[in-house]
Scaffold this motif. Structure first.
Motif, PDB file in Angstrom:
ATOM      1  N   UNK A 189      -6.391  16.852  -0.835  1.00 23.69           N
ATOM      2  CA  UNK A 189      -5.367  15.607  -1.413  1.00 23.69           C
ATOM      3  C   UNK A 189      -4.615  14.698  -0.399  1.00 23.69           C
ATOM      4  N   UNK A 190      -4.016  15.296   0.491  1.00 23.22           N
ATOM      5  CA  UNK A 190      -3.225  14.519   1.375  1.00 23.22           C
ATOM      6  C   UNK A 190      -4.016  13.611   2.126  1.00 23.22           C
ATOM      7  N   UNK A 191      -5.059  14.569   2.995  1.00 22.25           N
ATOM      8  CA  UNK A 191      -6.483  13.554   3.514  1.00 22.25           C
ATOM      9  C   UNK A 191      -6.887  12.616   2.577  1.00 22.25           C
ATOM     10  N   UNK A 192      -7.146  12.864   1.500  1.00 21.95           N
ATOM     11  CA  UNK A 192      -7.813  11.739   0.540  1.00 21.95           C
ATOM     12  C   UNK A 192      -6.638  10.582   0.374  1.00 21.95           C
ATOM     13  N   UNK A 193      -5.576  11.079   0.186  1.00 19.93           N
ATOM     14  CA  UNK A 193      -4.664   9.661   0.154  1.00 19.93           C
ATOM     15  C   UNK A 193      -4.357   9.221   1.532  1.00 19.93           C
ATOM     16  N   UNK A 194      -4.668   9.771   2.568  1.00 18.34           N
ATOM     17  CA  UNK A 194      -4.548   8.958   3.769  1.00 18.34           C
ATOM     18  C   UNK A 194      -5.646   8.059   3.877  1.00 18.34           C
ATOM     19  N   UNK A 195      -6.815   8.820   3.516  1.00 15.60           N
ATOM     20  CA  UNK A 195      -8.176   7.739   3.787  1.00 15.60           C
ATOM     21  C   UNK A 195      -7.990   6.438   2.901  1.00 15.60           C
ATOM     22  N   UNK A 243       0.816  -1.232   0.116  1.00 20.25           N
ATOM     23  CA  UNK A 243      -0.128   0.132   0.044  1.00 20.25           C
ATOM     24  C   UNK A 243       1.129   1.309  -0.019  1.00 20.25           C
ATOM     25  N   UNK A 244       2.190   1.051   0.142  1.00 17.57           N
ATOM     26  CA  UNK A 244       2.958   2.389   0.481  1.00 17.57           C
ATOM     27  C   UNK A 244       3.285   3.002  -1.054  1.00 17.57           C
ATOM     28  N   UNK A 245       3.106   2.226  -2.097  1.00 16.80           N
ATOM     29  CA  UNK A 245       3.167   2.760  -3.625  1.00 16.80           C
ATOM     30  C   UNK A 245       2.318   4.057  -3.607  1.00 16.80           C
ATOM     31  N   UNK A 246       1.358   4.175  -3.007  1.00 16.37           N
ATOM     32  CA  UNK A 246       0.351   5.338  -3.277  1.00 16.37           C
ATOM     33  C   UNK A 246       1.257   6.457  -2.404  1.00 16.37           C
ATOM     34  N   UNK A 247       1.552   5.891  -1.019  1.00 17.65           N
ATOM     35  CA  UNK A 247       2.148   6.872  -0.200  1.00 17.65           C
ATOM     36  C   UNK A 247       3.666   7.364  -0.868  1.00 17.65           C
ATOM     37  N   UNK A 248       4.298   6.526  -1.524  1.00 19.03           N
ATOM     38  CA  UNK A 248       5.609   6.754  -2.304  1.00 19.03           C
ATOM     39  C   UNK A 248       5.175   7.934  -3.453  1.00 19.03           C
ATOM     40  N   UNK A 260       0.343  13.021 -11.551  1.00 22.33           N
ATOM     41  CA  UNK A 260       0.513  11.564 -10.769  1.00 22.33           C
ATOM     42  C   UNK A 260      -0.204  11.558  -9.347  1.00 22.33           C
ATOM     43  N   UNK A 261      -0.128  12.471  -8.582  1.00 25.57           N
ATOM     44  CA  UNK A 261      -0.735  12.203  -7.107  1.00 25.57           C
ATOM     45  C   UNK A 261      -2.298  11.855  -7.434  1.00 25.57           C
ATOM     46  N   UNK A 262      -2.938  12.695  -8.054  1.00 22.86           N
ATOM     47  CA  UNK A 262      -4.410  12.475  -8.222  1.00 22.86           C
ATOM     48  C   UNK A 262      -4.915  11.291  -8.713  1.00 22.86           C
ATOM     49  N   UNK A 263      -4.053  11.115  -9.876  1.00 24.96           N
ATOM     50  CA  UNK A 263      -4.271   9.727 -10.536  1.00 24.96           C
ATOM     51  C   UNK A 263      -4.276   8.477  -9.985  1.00 24.96           C
ATOM     52  N   UNK A 264      -3.124   8.498  -9.132  1.00 24.46           N
ATOM     53  CA  UNK A 264      -2.749   7.230  -8.025  1.00 24.46           C
ATOM     54  C   UNK A 264      -3.796   7.265  -7.209  1.00 24.46           C
ATOM     55  N   UNK A 265      -4.190   8.221  -6.765  1.00 18.54           N
ATOM     56  CA  UNK A 265      -5.302   8.118  -5.779  1.00 18.54           C
ATOM     57  C   UNK A 265      -6.360   7.453  -6.242  1.00 18.54           C
ATOM     58  N   UNK A 266      -7.120   7.921  -7.375  1.00 20.10           N
ATOM     59  CA  UNK A 266      -8.060   7.130  -8.112  1.00 20.10           C
ATOM     60  C   UNK A 266      -7.765   5.770  -8.386  1.00 20.10           C
ATOM     61  N   UNK A 267      -6.554   5.534  -8.955  1.00 20.53           N
ATOM     62  CA  UNK A 267      -6.225   4.080  -9.318  1.00 20.53           C
ATOM     63  C   UNK A 267      -6.207   3.397  -8.130  1.00 20.53           C
ATOM     64  N   UNK A 268      -6.116   3.909  -7.065  1.00 19.47           N
ATOM     65  CA  UNK A 268      -5.438   2.933  -5.906  1.00 19.47           C
ATOM     66  C   UNK A 268      -7.029   2.136  -5.388  1.00 19.47           C
ATOM     67  N   UNK A 269      -8.037   2.400  -6.028  1.00 20.25           N
ATOM     68  CA  UNK A 269      -9.415   1.653  -6.128  1.00 20.25           C
ATOM     69  C   UNK A 269      -9.065   0.078  -6.576  1.00 20.25           C
ATOM     70  N   UNK A 270      -8.181   0.056  -7.435  1.00 17.76           N
ATOM     71  CA  UNK A 270      -8.353  -1.148  -7.930  1.00 17.76           C
ATOM     72  C   UNK A 270      -8.356  -2.369  -7.140  1.00 17.76           C
TER      73      UNK A 270
END
Length: 345
Positions: free
Chosen positions: A126-132, A104-109, A237-247
């Motif tokens: 966005x930081x709060x969103x990534x944390x959630x 899960x650290x790929x999103x954080x990285x 990259x950041x916003x795209x990865x937050x959405x892609x993390x739904x996979x």
């Protein structure tokens, strides 16, 4: 100012997540019959084969190949070679439950590198969103027995490598998305197959299973990576990865409904938590006066977005792709870190 690029990027990243998330339960049916890394390699090679016809038709001037080739090599080396090697080293040394949590650290990285190294605008929301989303990911894969020791640094290193890959790829506007997917799929596929065969020793190849793996890879990796690249150009990259993390969550839903796998209460809590994080990430546009330097690149665009004022000798579709030049301009409007807004804050 049109918000079409951000909306388009969101839909593309969601589609990429759906395809990639669906590939996991589909590939799990094959997992028992072949080594894990060999299967991963075949999925990547399926991606490369899927985009090969389109990539072969995309001809780029030598200047674009020189400028974009360096960034592509960086993304491919970190994402297609270093990442898988570190992952293998970690999987050999840490429990599977620990590895699942650490991935899960790929999103954080990706978020950290986007803000600190690549100077992408993040913002509190966005930081709060990534944390959630990150916490939801931990809940989704939590298993008893997970523990961390220094061997976990291999998994963390793999996540950092993929974070570098994500950020470099999102900024790569000299080559077509299909060309990027071809290079990443070919290198990552070869690396994973070679590593898998070396670790597994003897393995009896099953031709039908190989074909199915390539087909799953064509959709779950080839189409998915291409859509993510296009979406990341629109969102950063950041916003795209937050959405892609739904996979993983989409994959879990398919596993529950199609494969009849058991559901836990903790996993059910993870789904709305991740959805809330993604929803919050969609409300992270900001506005301030900014300057666009002269720029020449190629990407999909429209002429009603406030950034593309060039003319065409013949009629073109509303959304089209070609190499074009931007003249310097200064203005203010709501925006996200797309290809035209990579400025530092």
């Amino acid at each position: 100012m049109s918000t079409a690029p951000a909306g388009r990027g969101t839909l593309r990243c969601l589609a990429a997540a759906v395809l990639f998330g669906g590939s996991a339960p589909a590939a799990s049916v094959l997992a028992g019959g072949m080594p894990t890394l060999v299967l991963a390699g075949l999925l990547y090679l399926g991606a490369a084969l899927a985009v090969l016809p389109v990539a072969a038709r995309q001809r780029q001037p030598m200047s674009a190949l020189r400028n974009g080739g360096r960034s592509l090599a960086l993304a491919v080396v970190f994402g297609g070679a270093i990442g898988p090697v570190l992952l293998v080293a970690g999987l050999e040394r840490v429990p599977a439950a620990t590895a699942s949590l650490l991935l899960n650290l790929e999103l954080v990285a990706t978020i950290a590198l986007a803000g600190v190294v690549f100077r992408e605008h993040l913002g509190r929301r966005l930081l709060v969103a990534a944390g959630l989303v990150a916490v939801a990911g931990l809940l989704l894969v939590w298993e008893p027995g997970a523990r961390f020791d220094l061997n976990g640094l291999f998994i963390i290193g793999a996540c950092v490598a993929w974070g570098i890959d994500n950020n470099v790829t999102a900024r790569l506007d000299q080559l077509g998305p299909e060309q990027i997917t071809l290079a990443k799929g070919a290198v990552a596929g070869t690396a994973n197959v070679v590593l898998g065969l070396a670790i597994a020793g003897s393995w009896q190849a099953d031709a039908p299973a190989i074909v199915v793996a390539l087909l799953i890879g064509a959709l779950g990796y080839g189409a998915s990576i291409t859509l993510w690249v296009k979406g990341a150009r629109d969102l950063g990259a950041a916003r795209a990865q937050v959405i892609f993390a739904l996979a993983p969550f989409l994959g879990a839903i398919l596993s529950w409904t199609v494969l009849a796998e058991p559901i836990t209460a903790v996993q059910l809590l993870a789904i709305p938590l991740a959805a809330a994080g993604v929803g919050l990430s969609l409300r992270t546009a900001h506005e301030h006066p900014h300057v666009h330097e002269a720029l020449e690149h190629e990407h999909e665009h429209r002429h009603d977005d406030g950034h593309h004022h060039h003319t065409h000798l013949e009629p073109v579709p509303a959304s089209h792709t070609h190499r074009h030049r931007h003249e310097p301009v200064e203005h203010a409007h709501p925006h996200v870190p797309d290809l035209h807004h990579r400025h530092a804050h």
